[in-house]
Design a protein around this motif. Structure first.
Motif, PDB file in Angstrom:
ATOM      1  N   PRO A 171       0.813  -1.209   0.000  1.00 43.06           N
ATOM      2  CA  PRO A 171       0.000   0.000   0.000  1.00 43.06           C
ATOM      3  C   PRO A 171       0.852   1.267   0.000  1.00 43.06           C
ATOM      4  N   TRP A 172       0.233   2.340  -0.390  1.00 42.24           N
ATOM      5  CA  TRP A 172       0.792   3.674  -0.220  1.00 42.24           C
ATOM      6  C   TRP A 172      -0.139   4.438   0.711  1.00 42.24           C
ATOM      7  N   TYR A 173       0.472   5.089   1.687  1.00 44.59           N
ATOM      8  CA  TYR A 173      -0.285   5.893   2.632  1.00 44.59           C
ATOM      9  C   TYR A 173       0.095   7.363   2.478  1.00 44.59           C
ATOM     10  N   GLN A 174      -0.882   8.225   2.694  1.00 48.84           N
ATOM     11  CA  GLN A 174      -0.705   9.684   2.632  1.00 48.84           C
ATOM     12  C   GLN A 174      -0.923  10.233   4.030  1.00 48.84           C
ATOM     13  N   LEU A 185      -4.869   5.383   3.827  1.00 49.11           N
ATOM     14  CA  LEU A 185      -4.596   4.589   2.624  1.00 49.11           C
ATOM     15  C   LEU A 185      -4.948   5.385   1.374  1.00 49.11           C
ATOM     16  N   LEU A 186      -3.999   5.383   0.443  1.00 42.44           N
ATOM     17  CA  LEU A 186      -4.207   6.080  -0.830  1.00 42.44           C
ATOM     18  C   LEU A 186      -4.552   5.065  -1.929  1.00 42.44           C
ATOM     19  N   ILE A 187      -3.732   4.065  -2.066  1.00 38.16           N
ATOM     20  CA  ILE A 187      -3.900   3.044  -3.098  1.00 38.16           C
ATOM     21  C   ILE A 187      -3.019   1.862  -2.713  1.00 38.16           C
ATOM     22  N   ALA A 188      -3.404   0.649  -3.122  1.00 40.16           N
ATOM     23  CA  ALA A 188      -2.628  -0.537  -2.778  1.00 40.16           C
ATOM     24  C   ALA A 188      -2.643  -1.516  -3.940  1.00 40.16           C
ATOM     25  N   SER A 238       6.406   1.695  -7.364  1.00 42.07           N
ATOM     26  CA  SER A 238       6.448   3.149  -7.357  1.00 42.07           C
ATOM     27  C   SER A 238       5.037   3.729  -7.407  1.00 42.07           C
ATOM     28  N   LEU A 239       4.945   4.953  -6.915  1.00 46.65           N
ATOM     29  CA  LEU A 239       3.700   5.719  -6.940  1.00 46.65           C
ATOM     30  C   LEU A 239       3.877   6.873  -7.924  1.00 46.65           C
ATOM     31  N   SER A 297      -0.288  16.723 -10.610  1.00 55.46           N
ATOM     32  CA  SER A 297      -0.126  17.005  -9.179  1.00 55.46           C
ATOM     33  C   SER A 297      -0.733  18.365  -8.813  1.00 55.46           C
ATOM     34  N   GLN A 298      -1.401  18.403  -7.659  1.00 55.19           N
ATOM     35  CA  GLN A 298      -2.084  19.601  -7.188  1.00 55.19           C
ATOM     36  C   GLN A 298      -1.517  20.024  -5.830  1.00 55.19           C
ATOM     37  N   PRO A 299      -1.619  21.329  -5.501  1.00 53.28           N
ATOM     38  CA  PRO A 299      -1.124  21.769  -4.186  1.00 53.28           C
ATOM     39  C   PRO A 299      -1.733  20.975  -3.026  1.00 53.28           C
ATOM     40  N   GLY A 300      -2.967  20.535  -3.173  1.00 53.94           N
ATOM     41  CA  GLY A 300      -3.613  19.729  -2.142  1.00 53.94           C
ATOM     42  C   GLY A 300      -3.000  18.359  -1.957  1.00 53.94           C
ATOM     43  N   ASP A 301      -2.138  17.947  -2.893  1.00 57.17           N
ATOM     44  CA  ASP A 301      -1.433  16.671  -2.771  1.00 57.17           C
ATOM     45  C   ASP A 301      -0.205  16.797  -1.870  1.00 57.17           C
ATOM     46  N   SER A 302       0.139  18.028  -1.508  1.00 60.31           N
ATOM     47  CA  SER A 302       1.319  18.245  -0.662  1.00 60.31           C
ATOM     48  C   SER A 302       1.116  17.551   0.682  1.00 60.31           C
ATOM     49  N   ALA A 303       1.950  16.576   0.950  1.00 62.70           N
ATOM     50  CA  ALA A 303       1.817  15.720   2.130  1.00 62.70           C
ATOM     51  C   ALA A 303       3.052  14.831   2.176  1.00 62.70           C
ATOM     52  N   THR A 304       3.104  13.981   3.199  1.00 63.63           N
ATOM     53  CA  THR A 304       4.161  12.969   3.246  1.00 63.63           C
ATOM     54  C   THR A 304       3.570  11.630   2.811  1.00 63.63           C
ATOM     55  N   TYR A 305       4.267  10.951   1.939  1.00 63.12           N
ATOM     56  CA  TYR A 305       3.800   9.678   1.400  1.00 63.12           C
ATOM     57  C   TYR A 305       4.697   8.551   1.887  1.00 63.12           C
ATOM     58  N   PHE A 306       4.070   7.476   2.313  1.00 58.90           N
ATOM     59  CA  PHE A 306       4.792   6.309   2.795  1.00 58.90           C
ATOM     60  C   PHE A 306       4.408   5.093   1.963  1.00 58.90           C
TER      61      PHE A 306
END
Lengths: 114, 111
Positions: free
Chosen positions: B34-37, B46-49, B74-75, B80-89
Motif C-alpha cells: 500500500p501507499w499511505y498519505q 490509505l491512498l492506493i494498494a 512506485s507511486l 499534481s495539485q497543491p492539495g497533494d502536498s503531504a508525506t507519502y509512505f
C-alpha cells in the motif's frame, strides 16, 4: 460508522515515568496494531492484538506492553520512559487474521519525554 | 535491516506535473503493497494498494507500478495539485497485517 480514536492527543512525561495510551478501534474491526512514528520517520510496528491476545511483536523491549479489551479497544503501556520514546504513537485497526488488508489509523498520541 | 527503502526523501513538483516516488523491498513473502498519505497532525490514510499478481493499478490520478522481479514499486501522481502536498509512505506486508513502512517522502506541489 466511527473511525479510530486515540487519547490523549498530546502528553508530556519525564524520564522514568510510565504512560498509558488508549485506542478505540473502528466499528466492526477486531484487530488493533500499535506503531511508533519518530519525527521524520515511517511508522514502526510495536505489536498487534487480535481477540484480546498479542498476535505479533516488533523489535521493542518488554517495557512496551499492551491490552485489548472485549470491545476491541486497546491500551499501550510504556514503563520506565526514555528520551528516545518521544514519538507519535499510532493505533490502527483492521479486520481478520491472516488476511493482509487496509489499516485504518487514528490521529495518534504525541508523547514527549523530558 | 530496513525491509522497505523509499526515495526520494523530499520532492518538489510544479502544479500539473508528475510526482514519482520509488520503493524497494527485500522479502519476497510480501503480498500487499500500500501507499499511505499523511498530512501534518494526522494519521496515515490509505491512498492506493496493489498485490503482486498485477503490474499496475490506477485510481484516478494515482497509479502504482509494480515490478516483482526487481522487487520495486512506485507511486505516480499525475496532474499534481497543491492539495497533494503531504508525506507519502510506501509499505509492505504479509500474513497477519504487520506492516513495514518506508521512511517517507515529503511532497511539495508548487502552485
Amino acid at each position: 460508522e466511527t473511525g479510530v480514536t486515540q487519547s490523549p492527543t498530546h502528553l508530556i512525561k519525564t524520564r522514568g515515568q510510565q504512560v498509558t495510551l488508549r485506542c478505540s478501534s473502528q466499528s466492526g474491526h477486531n484487530t488493533v496494531s500499535w506503531y511508533q512514528q519518530a519525527l521524520g520517520q515511517g511508522p514502526q510496528f510495536i505489536f498487534q492484538y487480535y481477540r484480546e491476545e498479542e498476535n505479533g511483536r516488533g523489535n521493542f523491549p518488554p517495557r512496551f506492553s499492551g491490552l485489548q479489551f472485549p470491545n476491541y479497544s486497546s491500551e499501550l503501556n510504556v514503563n520506565a520512559l526514555e528520551l528516545d520514546d518521544s514519538a507519535l504513537y499510532l493505533c490502527a485497526s483492521s479486520t481478520g487474521q491472516g488476511i493482509t488488508g487496509e489499516l485504518f489509523f487514528g490521529e495518534g498520541s504525541r508523547l514527549t519525554v523530558l | 535491516q530496513q525491509q522497505v527503502k523509499q526515495s526520494p526523501q523530499s520532492l518538489i513538483v510544479q502544479k500539473g506535473g508528475i510526482s514519482i516516488i520509488n520503493c524497494a523491498y527485500e522479502n519476497t513473502a510480501f503480498d500487499y503493497f500500500p501507499w499511505y498519505q499523511q498530512f501534518p497532525g494526522k494519521g496515515p490514510a490509505l491512498l492506493i494498494a496493489i498485490r503482486p499478481d498485477v503490474s499496475e493499478k490506477k485510481e484516478g490520478r494515482f497509479t502504482i507500478s509494480f515490478n516483482k522481479s526487481a522487487k520495486q514499486f512506485s507511486l505516480h501522481i499525475m496532474d499534481s495539485q497543491p492539495g497533494d502536498s503531504a508525506t507519502y509512505f510506501c509499505a509492505a506486508s504479509w500474513g497477519f497485517n504487520k506492516f513495514y513502512f518506508g521512511s517517507g517522502t515529503k511532497l511539495n506541489v508548487k502552485p
